[in-house]
Design an enzyme around this catalytic site. Structure first.
Site, PDB file in Angstrom:
ATOM      1  N   GLU A 112       0.134  -5.564   3.505  1.00 17.21           N
ATOM      2  CA  GLU A 112      -0.951  -5.765   4.470  1.00 17.21           C
ATOM      3  C   GLU A 112      -1.408  -4.440   5.071  1.00 17.21           C
ATOM      4  OE1 GLU A 112      -0.883  -9.828   6.653  1.00 17.21           O
ATOM      5  OE2 GLU A 112       1.217  -9.227   6.480  1.00 17.21           O
ATOM      6  N   GLU A 132       5.364 -14.217   1.779  1.00 15.05           N
ATOM      7  CA  GLU A 132       5.626 -14.953   3.013  1.00 15.05           C
ATOM      8  C   GLU A 132       5.812 -16.451   2.805  1.00 15.05           C
ATOM      9  OE1 GLU A 132       3.839 -11.124   4.520  1.00 15.05           O
ATOM     10  OE2 GLU A 132       3.647 -12.406   2.758  1.00 15.05           O
TER      11      GLU A 132
END
Length: 260
Positions: A112, A132
């Site tokens: 990210e 995730e």
């Protein structure tokens, strides 16, 4: 700044994640240092572009295991996530181009961070991914919105919903990596790109990137709010509790392999 180095040379600032003994895993202290480094760059009129890279064998293995344990309560999640989001947004909003130079791995919050940069140069054998959902949570530091704006909803769903790990070559085919290079030539290819950026107007580049970001993600604040709402729901589920326990109990919890 103990965990981030800021090096300047010929109009280029290198923002280096300097926690190689932890595979540049991201914790609150590193994010604090990242924020301070970006604040320094905001007032530097001599720098024309920024390269974000990792010291040691990889870019970043993602969030630190010790920090992960503090995300299991709504209060902890909100506090820590707020610091991450603010740092990534502040990096993205720099009025000069930013380039992530990725080798080894960029996983979870590390990926990210690379997505928060304007451009990405990636080693062909690097490993990138958002694992995730396998951990019972969602990417929540802007990863869903930034990845979707790069590759479209269909590809973003495939990568996020399967927790897929991809190499740099595939990242290039998908449009995540702007340039792909053998790891031995990564620095040279990154430098060639920064030379191209420096040949353009600093003012015009800053204004152009702002317009592009606004058109690519017109509802950015709504996306960030939706990520937080989803994450608050996820941390209360049995899936997250079980996955978090397995991850922390596994040998080498902070290794990229543990996130697959």
């Amino acid at each position: 700044m103990a965990h981030v180095r800021l090096e300047r040379s010929d109009g280029v600032a290198h923002l280096v994640l300097a926690r190689p003994e932890r595979r540049n895993a991201l914790d609150e202290e590193l994010i604090e240092d990242l924020t301070a480094a970006v604040a320094d760059l905001e007032t530097d009129g001599e720098v024309g572009c920024v390269v974000v890279r990792g010291d040691g064998p990889g870019f970043s293995a993602g969030i630190d295991a010790s920090t992960l344990t503090r995300l299991s309560t709504p209060e902890g999640l909100k506090r820590i996530r707020s610091a991450f989001v603010a740092a990534y947004d502040r990096l993205e909003q720099l009025p000069i181009p930013t380039v992530a130079s990725v080798h080894g791995w960029a996983i979870g919050a590390g990926f990210e961070l690379a997505l928060a940069c304007d451009l990405r140069v990636v080693a062909a054998d690097a490993t990138l991914g958002l694992p995730e959902t396998r951990m019972g949570v969602v990417p929540d530091v802007g990863g869903t919105g930034r990845l979707t704006s790069l590759v479209g909803a269909g590809r973003a769903k495939e990568l996020i919903l399967t927790s897929a790990m991809i190499d740099g070559t595939r990242a290039g085919r998908l449009g995540i990596a702007n340039r792909v290079a053998p790891v031995a030539k990564l620095a040279a290819v990154t430098a060639a790109l920064t030379d191209e950026l420096l040949a353009c107007s600093r003012t015009a580049n800053g204004l152009a990137k702002r317009i592009i970001d606004r058109s690519a993600r017109p509802t950015w604040d709504d996306t960030l709010d939706a990520e937080l709402d989803a994450q608050l729901h996820c941390i209360g589920t049995p899936e997250f509790s079980a996955a978090c326990h397995r991850f922390l109990a596994a040998p080498g919890a902070n290794t990229p392999q543990a996130r697959r």
